[in-house]
Design an enzyme around this catalytic site. Structure first.
Site: not given
Length: 659
Positions: A88, A503
Site C-alpha cells: 500500500e 392443572s
C-alpha cells in the site's frame, strides 16, 4: 511601445498570479479551518461490538454492525506491517503524510490512460479518509484528505498511524485486523503466519470482493501479489515468497454448536439492551454484558428441548417426502437441482440438509452372494446432497427413529391421515424423493456421509429455568430453532407465547385458600356437581380418571389433583380473590373471574408460571427475573449492576404447607 506592453503584461500576469495565490491560499485556509480536529484520534470513537458473556464470564457471542477488536502496535507481527507497507505505501516511513513522487507518477500513468488507473494515497491519507471523510471522488475531498494527513503526521508517530489504520479498516466480514484474524483464522493477530498476514493485506483494495469466504481464488491471487511485492521490497526472500504462495488458505471452522442453543436468550437480552440503551450503544458502543445464563445449563437444556420435540414428532409419524424430482433416463438427478438444494451449506455433523433419493434397496431386493444361509446386507437408501456428495440412510438408523408413517387416503373427504407401520425402506422412500436428512457422521473409507431421516417438527416448545432464590434465569429456550431460515423463528415462546396452564395452576389456588384461612385438613367434596358461570352457562367438571372420592382433605385433593374440589375452592374463596393472589405470584395475563379458572383454562406465559412456582421453595418470596447481572462500557467501567429483587407473595407458613 513593445517594451511598454511587455511591462504591462508582466504586471498583469504578476497581479493575476498574486490574486490566484491569495484565492487558493484563502480557499485552503477556509478548507483547513472547516476540518475536524485530529486530536480525536488520541482516543478514537471506534464502532465496537457488544459482547455477551454468561454468568461465569465465558464469551457467548457478539452483537454488532461492524465486527471489530482493538490491538496495540506491539501485537502486530512484523510480516503484517511489512506486507501492508509493500503493498500500500512502500515509502511510508520516509514521507511526511503525502508522497509527491508517487503523486507525480500516478498523475502521469492516469494521463496516459485517460482515466484513473493508479492511486497515490499514502497510508496516512487512507487513515484520514477512514476516520473523517467519505469515499466521494471530488477534488475538495482529496484536498481535505491531504490537509488531514499532514496534521496526522505532525501529531502522531508512524507506529500510531499504522495502529489506527489497522484497527479501523474493513477486511470484509470483520473490521480491524484483530477481528479479521479471529474471524478468518481463529487466531490472535500476533500469531498470524506470513501467508495469513499477506492474505489479509490483499483484501484491503476490495474486501467484500476478495474475501476468502466469497472467492477463495481471488483471495489467493491477492495474497500472492502481496508476497511478490514483499519480495520486491526486500522484506522476504524469493524462497519465502514461493513457500507461502503455495500454502492452502485454511479458514477457521465457522460453525459454533452453542450459537443455536443461546439464540433465544441472546435475542431477549438484545431487546432489553435496545430498549434501555438505544441502537447506537447496542451495536457500536462496545458494551460488555454479563448475563445470568449458565452456558452449560443453557446448552444442555436446549438439547433436551430439541430432543423432546423431535421425539414427539416421530411418535406421530413420518409425513413423507417434501417433494419429488424427476430423474433422467439413467436415474440421475438434473445437475441444476443438485447445485441449488443445499447452496451455501456444507455437510457437517448435526446439520440439517436437503437430499434427493437416487436408490432404495430392501433386504429382499438384494441378491445373496456365496452361501445361501448368509443373510443379505441391510437395506439402505442412497441420497445425493450435491453434485459430488452422497450420503447413506441405513435401515437400522431409520427404523430406530421411525416406526409409523402417515398415509394420506385419496378420498377428498378424508380429514385425518391413517398411521401405518414402517416395515421396510421402500415403505417411506422411493427414487426422486426430496427429503430432509441430518448428517450424523462420515465413513472415512467410502467418503459417504451417514445420514438420519429428518422432518421439520410441526410442534414446538419452550424451556425456562430460573433460580427461585435470586431470580437468575440460568437457561431459556424459546423454541427448537432460532432465526429466519426454514423451521426457525424469532418468536420467544418462553416469554411471549400464551398457553393454558391446566392443572399446574392448582398450587396457586390452594395457596390462596390457605392464606384465606383454610388448612391441609379442611374437608372438601369430590362429588359430581354443576357450577353456574357468570354467563349463565353450566359447567360440570370431571376428574381425569372419571371417578369421585367423596369427602377429601384439602391436602389429598391437591396431591391427587382433583378437579371438582378445586373448582369448589374457587367458588368458596371467590374467583376475584384467587386472581388477586395470582397477581402476587407474578401472573400478569388476563384471568376471567370464573370458578373454571381452577382448571387452568386461562392463558399464562411459561416465564411467569416458572416464576410463580419459585415462590414455594423461596419461602413465599417472589423473585424478579434477572437476565443481566451487570454491564460494562468499552473501557471496563461498570455502568449497570442488576440487584436481586424479592417481594413477598404468600407467607412462609403457606409456602411450607403447599410444598
Amino acid at each position: 511601445m513593445a517594451k511598454h506592453y511587455l511591462k504591462k503584461s508582466i504586471k498583469i500576469g504578476l497581479a493575476a498570479g498574486v490574486a490566484m495565490f491569495l484565492a487558493i491560499g484563502g480557499y485552503l485556509f477556509h478548507l483547513n479551518s472547516s476540518l475536524p480536529s485530529v486530536d480525536a484520534l488520541t482516543d478514537p470513537d471506534y464502532s465496537l461490538p457488544t459482547i455477551i458473556y454468561d454468568r461465569h464470564g465465558q464469551k457467548i457471542t457478539e452483537i454488532f454492525i461492524k465486527r471489530r477488536k482493538l490491538v496495540v502496535f506491539s501485537q502486530l507481527p512484523p510480516h503484517l506491517i511489512n506486507g501492508l507497507i509493500a503493498k500500500e505505501d512502500s515509502r511510508f516511513f520516509d514521507h511526511f503524510g503525502i508522497d509527491p513522487l508517487r503523486m507525480l507518477k500516478a498523475a502521469w500513468v492516469n494521463a496516459l490512460a485517460w482515466g484513473t488507473r493508479q492511486g497515490a494515497s499514502t497510508l496516512t491519507q487512507q487513515t484520514a479518509r477512514q476516520f473523517f471523510l467519505t469515499l466521494e471522488k471530488t477534488w475538495e475531498r482529496k484536498l481535505k484528505e491531504i490537509l488531514l494527513a499532514l496534521k496526522i503526521e505532525r501529531d502522531f508517530t508512524k507506529e500510531e498511524i499504522l495502529t489506527l489504520y489497522l484497527n479501523k479498516v474493513n477486511f470484509g466480514d470483520a473490521w480491524g485486523v484483530s477481528a479479521a484474524a479471529e474471524y478468518y483464522f481463529s487466531k490472535r493477530v500476533e500469531d498470524l503466519t506470513l501467508a495469513e498476514s499477506a492474505m489479509l493485506v490483499g483484501l484491503l483494495p476490495a474486501p467484500n470482493r476478495y474475501k476468502p469466504t466469497r472467492s477463495p481464488q481471488l483471495a489467493r491471487q491477492q495474497r500472492n501479489i502481496v508476497l511478490q511485492r514483499m519480495h520486491e521490497e526486500g522484506f522476504i526472500s524469493r524462497s519465502q515468497a514461493m513457500a507461502s504462495a503455495s500454502e492452502p488458505i485454511i479458514l477457521a471452522e465457522a460453525a459454533d454448536p452453542t450459537i443455536e442453543a443461546v439464540g433465544y436468550y441472546v435475542e431477549h437480552v438484545r431487546r432489553l439492551l435496545l430498549e434501555n440503551y438505544g441502537s447506537k450503544s447496542l451495536y457500536e458502543g462496545g458494551l460488555h454484558v454479563y448475563t445470568a445464563m449458565d452456558i452449560t445449563y443453557q446448552t444442555a437444556s436446549h438439547k433436551a428441548l430439541v430432543k423432546g420435540v423431535r421425539e414427539l414428532d416421530r411418535r406421530r409419524g413420518y409425513r413423507g417426502a417434501q417433494d419429488g424430482v424427476e430423474l433422467n433416463e439413467v436415474g440421475q438427478v438434473p445437475e441444476e437441482i443438485l447445485e441449488s438444494i443445499n447452496a451455501g451449506h456444507s455437510p457437517e455433523v448435526g446439520k440439517i440438509l436437503k437430499g434427493i433419493v437416487v436408490e432404495v434397496t430392501d433386504e429382499e431386493d438384494k441378491p445373496r452372494k456365496g452361501n445361501d444361509d448368509e443373510p443379505p446386507p441391510p437395506s439402505r437408501a442412497l441420497v445425493m446432497l450435491d453434485k459430488a456428495t452422497t450420503g447413506v440412510l441405513a435401515w437400522k438408523t431409520v427404523s430406530d427413529d421411525w416406526q409409523i408413517r402417515l398415509e394420506y387416503p385419496d378420498e377428498e373427504d378424508a380429514k385425518e391421515p391413517v398411521p401405518q407401520p414402517i416395515r421396510r425402506m421402500s415403505d417411506i422412500l422411493k427414487p426422486g424423493d426430496l427429503i430432509q436428512v441430518e448428517v450424523i457422521g462420515m465413513d472415512s473409507e467410502t467418503g459417504q456421509y451417514s445420514l438420519g431421516l429428518f422432518q421439520e417438527p410441526q410442534s414446538n416448545g419452550a424451556l425456562y429455568a430460573m433460580s427461585p432464590h435470586n431470580g437468575d434465569v440460568l437457561a431459556m429456550s424459546g423454541g427448537i430453532r432460532f432465526g429466519r431460515e426454514e423451521g426457525g423463528s424469532e418468536f420467544i415462546r418462553a416469554t411471549q407465547a400464551l398457553r393454558q396452564p391446566g392443572s399446574s395452576f392448582k398450587p396457586m389456588v390452594y395457596a390462596s385458600a390457605i392464606e384465606e384461612g383454610y388448612n391441609p385438613a379442611t374437608m372438601l367434596d369430590d362429588s359430581p356437581r354443576v357450577f353456574i358461570l357468570s354467563t349463565g352457562k353450566k359447567h360440570n367438571p370431571q376428574n381425569y380418571d372419571n371417578t369421585y372420592l367423596g369427602p377429601v382433605s384439602l391436602r389429598q385433593s391437591l396431591v391427587r389433583s382433583r378437579n371438582v374440589p378445586t373448582v369448589q375452592l374457587v367458588e368458596e374463596i371467590g374467583a376475584s380473590k384467587v386472581i388477586e393472589y395470582a397477581r402476587r405470584f407474578g401472573l400478569s395475563t388476563n384471568i376471567p373471574a370464573e370458578s373454571i379458572i381452577a382448571l387452568g383454562t386461562h392463558s399464562v406465559r411459561l416465564s411467569e408460571l416458572t416464576r410463580a412456582y419459585g415462590v414455594f421453595p423461596a419461602g413465599g418470596m417472589l423473585a424478579k427475573p434477572r437476565y443481566i447481572l451487570r454491564i460494562e462500557d468499552s473501557k471496563g467501567m461498570v455502568i449497570h449492576q442488576e440487584e436481586t429483587e424479592m417481594t413477598e407473595a404468600i407467607s412462609p407458613a403457606t409456602a411450607f404447607l403447599v410444598t
